[in-house]
Every structure is written in C-alpha cells, then in structure tokens.
Design a protein around this motif. Structure first.
Motif, PDB file in Angstrom:
ATOM      1  N   ILE A   1       1.428   7.232   1.169  1.00 36.34           N
ATOM      2  CA  ILE A   1       0.116   8.090   1.552  1.00 36.34           C
ATOM      3  C   ILE A   1      -1.229   8.334   1.218  1.00 36.34           C
ATOM      4  CG2 ILE A   1       0.240  10.750   0.536  1.00 36.34           C
ATOM      5  CD1 ILE A   1       3.229  11.156   0.595  1.00 36.34           C
ATOM      6  N   TYR A   2      -0.617   7.655  -0.817  1.00 35.93           N
ATOM      7  CA  TYR A   2      -2.331   7.523  -1.747  1.00 35.93           C
ATOM      8  C   TYR A   2      -3.166   6.657  -0.464  1.00 35.93           C
ATOM      9  CZ  TYR A   2      -0.323  11.245  -3.914  1.00 35.93           C
ATOM     10  OH  TYR A   2       0.653  12.481  -4.495  1.00 35.93           O
ATOM     11  N   LYS A   3      -2.719   5.677  -0.245  1.00 35.87           N
ATOM     12  CA  LYS A   3      -3.102   4.023   0.883  1.00 35.87           C
ATOM     13  C   LYS A   3      -4.131   3.406  -1.060  1.00 35.87           C
ATOM     14  CE  LYS A   3      -2.978   6.030   4.091  1.00 35.87           C
ATOM     15  NZ  LYS A   3      -1.647   5.384   4.979  1.00 35.87           N
ATOM     16  N   LYS A   4      -2.775   3.651  -2.154  1.00 29.29           N
ATOM     17  CA  LYS A   4      -3.059   2.899  -3.290  1.00 29.29           C
ATOM     18  C   LYS A   4      -2.637   1.062  -3.045  1.00 29.29           C
ATOM     19  CE  LYS A   4      -3.525   3.121  -7.919  1.00 29.29           C
ATOM     20  NZ  LYS A   4      -4.707   2.870  -9.193  1.00 29.29           N
TER      21      LYS A   4
ATOM     22  N   THR B   1       1.057  -1.364  -0.354  1.00 27.05           N
ATOM     23  CA  THR B   1      -0.011  -0.199  -0.356  1.00 27.05           C
ATOM     24  C   THR B   1       1.039   1.408  -0.380  1.00 27.05           C
ATOM     25  OG1 THR B   1      -1.857  -1.401   1.137  1.00 27.05           O
ATOM     26  CG2 THR B   1      -1.680   1.054   1.325  1.00 27.05           C
ATOM     27  N   HIS B   2       0.458   2.182  -0.822  1.00 28.23           N
ATOM     28  CA  HIS B   2       1.272   3.136  -0.980  1.00 28.23           C
ATOM     29  C   HIS B   2       0.883   4.111  -0.039  1.00 28.23           C
ATOM     30  CE1 HIS B   2       2.047   7.083  -2.155  1.00 28.23           C
ATOM     31  NE2 HIS B   2       2.964   7.334  -3.073  1.00 28.23           N
TER      32      HIS B   2
END
Length: 75
Positions: free
Chosen positions: A31-34, A28-29
């Motif tokens: 900052i962006y939670k992608k 999971t990224h």
C-alpha cells in the motif's frame, strides 16, 4: 526443477551439524510503496561443522532432513 539458493548470515550453531541462517531481503510495501527489509531464519545442515557464527553462507534447498530442516550449506 532447479533448487532454490539463498544467501544469509549464520546467527546460531543449533546442535550438531545444524546452523541457523538469517536471510534478509528487500520488498516493497503493497500500500505505502516503501522499501522494507524482511528477515527470515532457516535451519540448514552443515555436514562438516566448519561454519561458525557470523559467517556469510549460501544455502540450497534439499529433501527434508528433519521436522524443520530442509536446507543445506553449500558455501
């Protein structure tokens, strides 16, 4: 201490008794939670020269066998 094991796909036969294994994992990224796919290549020792390009293999951590090779094919 248990040795790490990873699962990946053989992408290259690089020399005698050596294969290049591509290991892909999902993370999971921060900052962006992608959810992203992250790949890394490992050089692994194939003692019998039985593995060919495209095979799915399991590799295990071992003592350093050369400058960049510290994994071995177990399955």
């Amino acid at each position: 201490m248990p040795r790490r094991t990873l699962t990946g796909r053989v992408v290259k036969r690089s020399g005698d008794k050596t294969v290049s294994v591509l290991v892909t994992r999902q993370t999971t990224h921060p900052i962006y939670k992608k959810i992203m796919r992250v790949s890394k290549k490992y050089l692994a020792h194939d003692a019998d020269n039985t593995v060919s390009t495209g095979d799915h293999v399991k590799i295990q951590e071992t003592r350093p066998l050369s400058k960049s090779k510290s994994w071995e094919v177990i399955k």
